[in-house]
Design a protein around this motif. Sequence first.
Motif, short mmCIF file in Angstrom:
data_model
loop_
_atom_site.label_atom_id
_atom_site.label_comp_id
_atom_site.label_asym_id
_atom_site.label_seq_id
_atom_site.Cartn_x
_atom_site.Cartn_y
_atom_site.Cartn_z
N TRP A 1 0.81 -1.21 0.00
CA TRP A 1 0.00 0.00 0.00
C TRP A 1 0.84 1.27 0.00
O TRP A 1 0.41 2.31 -0.50
N SER A 2 2.04 1.20 0.54
CA SER A 2 2.88 2.40 0.65
C SER A 2 3.89 2.53 -0.49
O SER A 2 4.68 3.48 -0.50
N HIS A 3 3.87 1.64 -1.43
CA HIS A 3 4.81 1.66 -2.54
C HIS A 3 4.63 2.96 -3.36
O HIS A 3 3.50 3.41 -3.56
N PRO A 4 5.74 3.57 -3.84
CA PRO A 4 5.61 4.81 -4.64
C PRO A 4 4.73 4.65 -5.87
O PRO A 4 4.11 5.62 -6.32
N GLN A 5 4.69 3.43 -6.43
CA GLN A 5 3.79 3.15 -7.55
C GLN A 5 2.73 2.12 -7.11
O GLN A 5 2.45 1.17 -7.82
N GLY A 6 2.17 2.38 -5.97
CA GLY A 6 1.16 1.50 -5.41
C GLY A 6 -0.22 1.75 -5.99
O GLY A 6 -0.39 2.49 -6.97
N PRO A 7 -1.24 1.15 -5.39
CA PRO A 7 -2.60 1.23 -5.94
C PRO A 7 -3.16 2.64 -5.96
O PRO A 7 -3.88 3.01 -6.90
N TRP A 8 -2.85 3.45 -4.92
CA TRP A 8 -3.37 4.81 -4.90
C TRP A 8 -2.77 5.64 -6.04
O TRP A 8 -3.48 6.41 -6.70
N GLU A 9 -1.49 5.47 -6.28
CA GLU A 9 -0.83 6.19 -7.36
C GLU A 9 -1.34 5.69 -8.72
O GLU A 9 -1.45 6.46 -9.68
N TYR A 10 -1.65 4.41 -8.81
CA TYR A 10 -2.20 3.83 -10.05
C TYR A 10 -3.51 4.53 -10.41
O TYR A 10 -3.74 4.87 -11.58
N ILE A 11 -4.37 4.76 -9.42
CA ILE A 11 -5.63 5.46 -9.67
C ILE A 11 -5.37 6.91 -10.06
O ILE A 11 -5.94 7.43 -11.03
N ARG A 12 -4.51 7.57 -9.29
CA ARG A 12 -4.24 8.98 -9.56
C ARG A 12 -3.63 9.20 -10.94
O ARG A 12 -3.97 10.15 -11.65
#
Length: 422
Positions: A130-141
């Motif tokens: 979850w905290s990865h720089p290219q994690g799921p939140w960044e994938y959405i953004r």
Amino acid sequence: MPSKYVLKAALLTARPLSEALGRENGFGFLRLLFALSVIFAHANPLGMGTSDLGTNWSHGQAGLGAVAVAGFFVLSGLLITRSGMRLSTARFLWNRAIRILPGFWACLLLTAFVIAPTVARHEHLLNGFWSHPQGPWEYIRANWSIGVNQWSISDLLAHNPHAGSFNGSIWSLAYETLCYIVVAALAATGLLRRARWAVLGTVAVLYGYTVHLALDYPHLRAPGYTPTGLPGWRLPLLGTINMDMLIPLGLMFGLGAIAELYKTHIRMNGIAALVAFGIFMGATRFGGYVVIGIPALAYLLLWIAAFTPRPLTRIGTKVDLSYGVYIYAFPIQQTLTLWHVPAHGYAVYTGTSVVLSILAAFLSWHIVEKPALELKNIGTSKTHRRPSVPHQLPGTTASTPRAAFEKSSRTEANRPEPADRW
């Protein structure tokens, strides 16, 4: 009329496209066929680690997946141009947005927060997921606006044959959306109706440049996405637009647009369609796919759409699975590869991919896409003008109930154009 006479009439008659292409057509059937074809094409690179189906047969010109995308863009060019001429610019853009974005956003969310965590658990990489720089939140953004700026999630799928990418199919949506914007601009300026020659001239320029590129290849065996050497564009929301892809896709879309704009002049003939099929197959095999094969394919698809057998014309009229199959198949196939399903053979892997993709598309249609499409008439009147009831209608008797006639009229008035479903 016996089926053999229907087939004979379809082969021998030469009708204008405007007459041959009625409401009962094969657009839904063809779109679903193309979406399924992409699954079969991707099975080799995603599951088997080999080239796209048909690439070697065509000497590198195009695989089955590229041909399917070409078909999508030709049909989209016709349908979207028709929609652009029929609707106001604002209504056109609204309809395009609610057709593409809700399903796309739902796919992004499921990929980031359901599929990716499942993959991370399988790969024992949940720690830091979850905290990865290219994690799921960044994938959405990075990807919410159609333009794909991040393919991977938290370094997962690194050992798949097609490493890292969760959904490689959605690359084409930015190019599709750019074509929508161009149609909207042409409609807003009146060029679609009053200056069709401008569209024809633009497509002619694209075709001429495509021929110029192909001349550098022996036997005109230029690949479908021929390197142009031109710099790409970085567009707001759409991300990077690669000219190597924009030019052929724009040409394909433009061929469909021309078919709609000049539909009273283009004749649909079965013999010509058979010739087009032979030209397409010959060019794909021996050379000239991009300069000869694609125009032949465009004509062939229009003929098939116009003369699709009636049972197949019902595909996509009430439940349109083509878009859902297209956007969900890639992450499904990547996940199946992670679970070593390709080890059971191409047939098992592809069959499982098809079943799961259709199931995902069915849920997407009923939960997301269809409810979103119900918003397309926001701000418009729900009443429709209906013709007055004549004393006796052709094909009816004097005892035909008035209510039955009024119900039929309402059904016809509310029936959506094919473009509204895509």
